[in-house]
Enzyme design. Structure first.
Site, PDB file in Angstrom:
ATOM      1  N   GLY A 195       0.844  -1.192   0.000  1.00  0.00           N
ATOM      2  CA  GLY A 195       0.000   0.000   0.000  1.00  0.00           C
ATOM      3  C   GLY A 195       0.874   1.234   0.000  1.00  0.00           C
ATOM      4  N   LEU A 196       0.272   2.374  -0.194  1.00  0.00           N
ATOM      5  CA  LEU A 196       1.018   3.624  -0.268  1.00  0.00           C
ATOM      6  C   LEU A 196       1.633   4.002   1.075  1.00  0.00           C
ATOM      7  CD1 LEU A 196      -1.459   5.688  -2.489  1.00  0.00           C
ATOM      8  CD2 LEU A 196       0.743   4.700  -3.186  1.00  0.00           C
ATOM      9  N   SER A 197       2.574   4.905   1.029  1.00  0.00           N
ATOM     10  CA  SER A 197       3.202   5.406   2.246  1.00  0.00           C
ATOM     11  C   SER A 197       2.147   6.035   3.155  1.00  0.00           C
ATOM     12  CB  SER A 197       4.259   6.458   1.879  1.00  0.00           C
ATOM     13  OG  SER A 197       4.814   7.025   3.039  1.00  0.00           O
ATOM     14  N   GLY A 198       2.172   5.659   4.423  1.00  0.00           N
ATOM     15  CA  GLY A 198       1.209   6.205   5.379  1.00  0.00           C
ATOM     16  C   GLY A 198      -0.100   5.464   5.447  1.00  0.00           C
ATOM     17  N   ALA A 199      -0.234   4.375   4.688  1.00  0.00           N
ATOM     18  CA  ALA A 199      -1.507   3.638   4.659  1.00  0.00           C
ATOM     19  C   ALA A 199      -1.690   2.719   5.858  1.00  0.00           C
ATOM     20  CB  ALA A 199      -1.623   2.836   3.367  1.00  0.00           C
ATOM     21  N   GLY A 200      -0.676   2.606   6.706  1.00  0.00           N
ATOM     22  CA  GLY A 200      -0.841   1.823   7.932  1.00  0.00           C
ATOM     23  C   GLY A 200      -0.203   0.453   7.909  1.00  0.00           C
ATOM     24  N   LYS A 201       0.683   0.206   6.945  1.00  0.00           N
ATOM     25  CA  LYS A 201       1.294  -1.122   6.819  1.00  0.00           C
ATOM     26  C   LYS A 201       2.106  -1.496   8.061  1.00  0.00           C
ATOM     27  CE  LYS A 201       3.538   0.065   3.127  1.00  0.00           C
ATOM     28  NZ  LYS A 201       3.089   1.476   3.125  1.00  0.00           N
ATOM     29  N   SER A 202       3.002  -0.607   8.462  1.00  0.00           N
ATOM     30  CA  SER A 202       3.862  -0.903   9.614  1.00  0.00           C
ATOM     31  C   SER A 202       3.054  -1.008  10.900  1.00  0.00           C
ATOM     32  CB  SER A 202       4.936   0.182   9.756  1.00  0.00           C
ATOM     33  OG  SER A 202       5.784   0.191   8.629  1.00  0.00           O
TER      34      SER A 202
ATOM     35  N   SER B 241       6.152  -1.828  -2.006  1.00  0.00           N
ATOM     36  CA  SER B 241       6.147  -2.789  -3.127  1.00  0.00           C
ATOM     37  C   SER B 241       5.118  -2.388  -4.188  1.00  0.00           C
ATOM     38  CB  SER B 241       5.914  -4.215  -2.639  1.00  0.00           C
ATOM     39  OG  SER B 241       4.799  -4.349  -1.802  1.00  0.00           O
TER      40      SER B 241
END
EC number: 2.7.1.25
Length: 581
Positions: A10-17, A84
């Protein structure tokens, strides 16, 4: 269990981490060995020296994929949280890793820009930063990921619940007594190794259809130019119940496939048990200009646009069939049938996105969403919670069955329905005063939660009993009380039909345990509240007044026998009747 890889994209800031950290904590609490390959950490160590060209990004992902495969091969769980952006390279990793679970963290650019503390999105949108993924550098969203979480609309806990449900379904992680708790406190408890999980929402996901932030402003502006559908009191409450997740797994008003199977079989098209049609009826004139695939604004009775529906279906229902199957009658003397026949002849189906509450709560101190009650139960450490639905004041018989149920549970949620009811039902504000007084004096307050249920009453008897149970499951209840003639009206249903209907489903399908009670009364033989199961004697030994008799006493200003009603409750009702006469 075999090792596996959870691949967040997902995009940067989308909550992946964030989700990777929450998921790793939950899995460790379930004794699953986890290694998290966070994007920034990997770039600092594993992929140091690589740039941001497509070739370098592909190399970065290949290195992450290789390490993740080694971790999974050892029997552990590997989580990756890099952007990715390219589909081909992600598919390449999928092909090489046997147990690959792709989680797409979806979020709209305006929401990402608003939550971006560094202001990178705003700079990229202004052209100050070049080659920024999602702005002037491509991001290719997955076509068929195992899980999609919409982090712009869902809470972190709701997204986590969806991921866990899929991992459990695939058999990659052990099921945990009930399920993950849907609250930050519960997640913290899980991370600490506590067994504080609550029952899973119906369908595994606690739905949230609220739109917030920049996405809300954008949708509200677009809604101004959309065709308008007028809501009534019933559909206003339905919009709210869908928005807060009380009607999970519904994400909007039913389409024709779900509707027909619910009417005929008490199941959604997916096969999941569901007993009540949740529909949006409109007039011929209103339906004429609406086409499937378009949007329409939903307008509350006070004139506000409160939601937008994405129309996926439009059809003419057989209302006689619906009435007979759902209410067991087509007589318009039945309030549920009367409402059904009074609504428009065309049904609209589609997911909704909700901008505002259709109606402000009359009881804000007791207004709790399913996510809020779940958080409360988790903080209390309750796992076995019994829900009690009522649209009447609580008399001694109700007090008896709720306290009996509480003996085998950790906590009791008294959950009065405060939506639309019959005109001769006791007003909600009067009932709430009765509940407050009763809980304050006759219950252990630390074991009881009083919270409102802002749904409309449908008077569907047995079917509504199932519906009420599933809704309380979404609120976090593991048990639900079903008494005599639950949700009944007149003589349309048998005394215990609402208990027997649960036998239509195999054990475990509904996911909530019912506690069935016979009619309770004060027994002069045993000198206590009881039922025919526990107290000998004929009807002459049972203090059990009819509702009509009680109303006559109250209208005359007379207190019912203390064996029937607590005097504090009776006085509130007498005062209410005097002031309304």
């Amino acid at each position: 269990m075999s090792g596996f890889v959870v691949w967040f994209t997902g995009l940067s800031g989308a909550g992946k981490s964030t989700l990777a950290a929450m998921l790793s904590a939950e899995l460790r609490a379930r004794s699953v060995h986890v290694e998290v390959l966070d994007g920034d950490e990997v770039r600092t160590n594993l992929s140091k020296g690589l740039g941001f060209s497509k070739e370098d990004r592909d190399t970065n992902i290949r290195r992450i994929g290789y390490v993740a495969k080694l971790i999974a091969r050892s029997g552990a769980c590997a989580m990756t949280a890099a952007i990715s952006p390219y589909k081909a390279i992600r598919d390449e990793q999928r092909a090489q890793i046997p147990h690959f679970v792709e989680v797409f963290c979806s979020c709209e650019i305006p929401v990402l820009a608003e939550r971006d503390a560094k202001g990178l999105y705003k700079k990229a949108l202004a052209g100050e930063i070049k080659n920024f993924t999602g702005i002037d550098d491509p991001y290719e969203a997955p076509e068929s990921p195992e899980v999609v979480v919409d982090t712009g609309k869902e809470t972190k806990e709701e997204s986590l619940a969806k991921i866990l449900a899929k991992l459990e379904e695939l058999g990659y992680v052990p099921r945990r007594g009930a399920a993950v708790a849907v609250s930050g406190a519960a997640a913290a408890g899980a991370a600490a190794g506590g067994a504080r999980g609550l029952i899973a929402p119906h369908g595994g996901e606690l739905v949230n259809r609220w739109v917030e932030g920049a996405a809300k402003a954008s949708l509200a502006e677009r809604a101004k130019g959309l065709p308008v559908i007028e809501l009534d009191e019933r559909t206003e409450s339905d919009v709210e119940m869908i928005a807060i997740g009380a009607f999970s797994p519904l994400r909007g008003f039913m389409n024709s496939k779900d509707y027909l199977r619910v009417v005929r079989e008490m199941r959604l098209e997916s096969g999941l048990p569901w007993s009540m049609p949740i529909t949006l009826a409109v007039s011929e004139q209103a339906a004429e200009g609406l086409r499937v695939g378009s949007e329409a604004a939903l307008r509350a009775r006070d004139g506000r646009i409160v939601a937008v529906i994405e129309l996926s279906d439009k059809w003419r229902p057989n209302k006689e069939l619906e009435a007979q199957e759902v209410f067991r009658t087509t007589e318009t003397k039945h309030p549920g049938v009367a409402y059904l026949m009074s609504t428009g002849p065309v049904y609209l189906g589609g997911e909704i996105r909700v901008l505002e509450r259709p109606v402000d709560s009359a009881f804000p101190a007791y207004d709790r969403s399913p996510a809020t009650t779940r958080a409360y139960f988790a903080e209390k450490g309750w796992r076995r919670i019994v829900g009690f639905q009522t649209r009447n004041p609580i008399h001694r018989a109700h007090e008896f069955i709720t306290k009996t149920a509480l003996e085998i549970c950790d906590g009791l949620m008294i959950h009065p329905l405060v939506g639309a009811t019959k005109s001769d039902d006791i007003p909600a504000d009067v009932r709430m005063r009765c509940y407050e007084e009763l809980i304050a004096k006759y219950y252990v307050k630390d074991r009881v939660l009083l919270s409102i249920y802002p749904a409309a009453m449908r008077y569907a008897g047995p079917r509504e009993a199932i519906f009420h149970a599933l809704a309380r499951k979404n609120y976090g209840c593991s048990h639900f009380i079903v008494g005599r003639d639950h949700a009944g009206v007149g003589s349309y249903y048998g005394t215990y039909d609402a208990q027997e209907i649960f036998n239509a489903f195999s054990p475990g399908e509904l996911g909530i345990t019912t506690l069935n009670f016979e009619n309770a009364f004060y027994s002069t033989v045993v000198g206590a509240m009881a039922t025919a199961k526990t107290a000998p004697g004929d009807a002459s030994t049972q203090v059990n007044l009819s509702g009509t008799k009680v109303r006559e006493l109250l209208q005359r200003g007379e207190l019912p026998p203390p064996e029937f009603s607590r005097p504090e409750v009776a006085r509130i009702l007498i005062e209410s009747m005097r002031s309304s006469s």
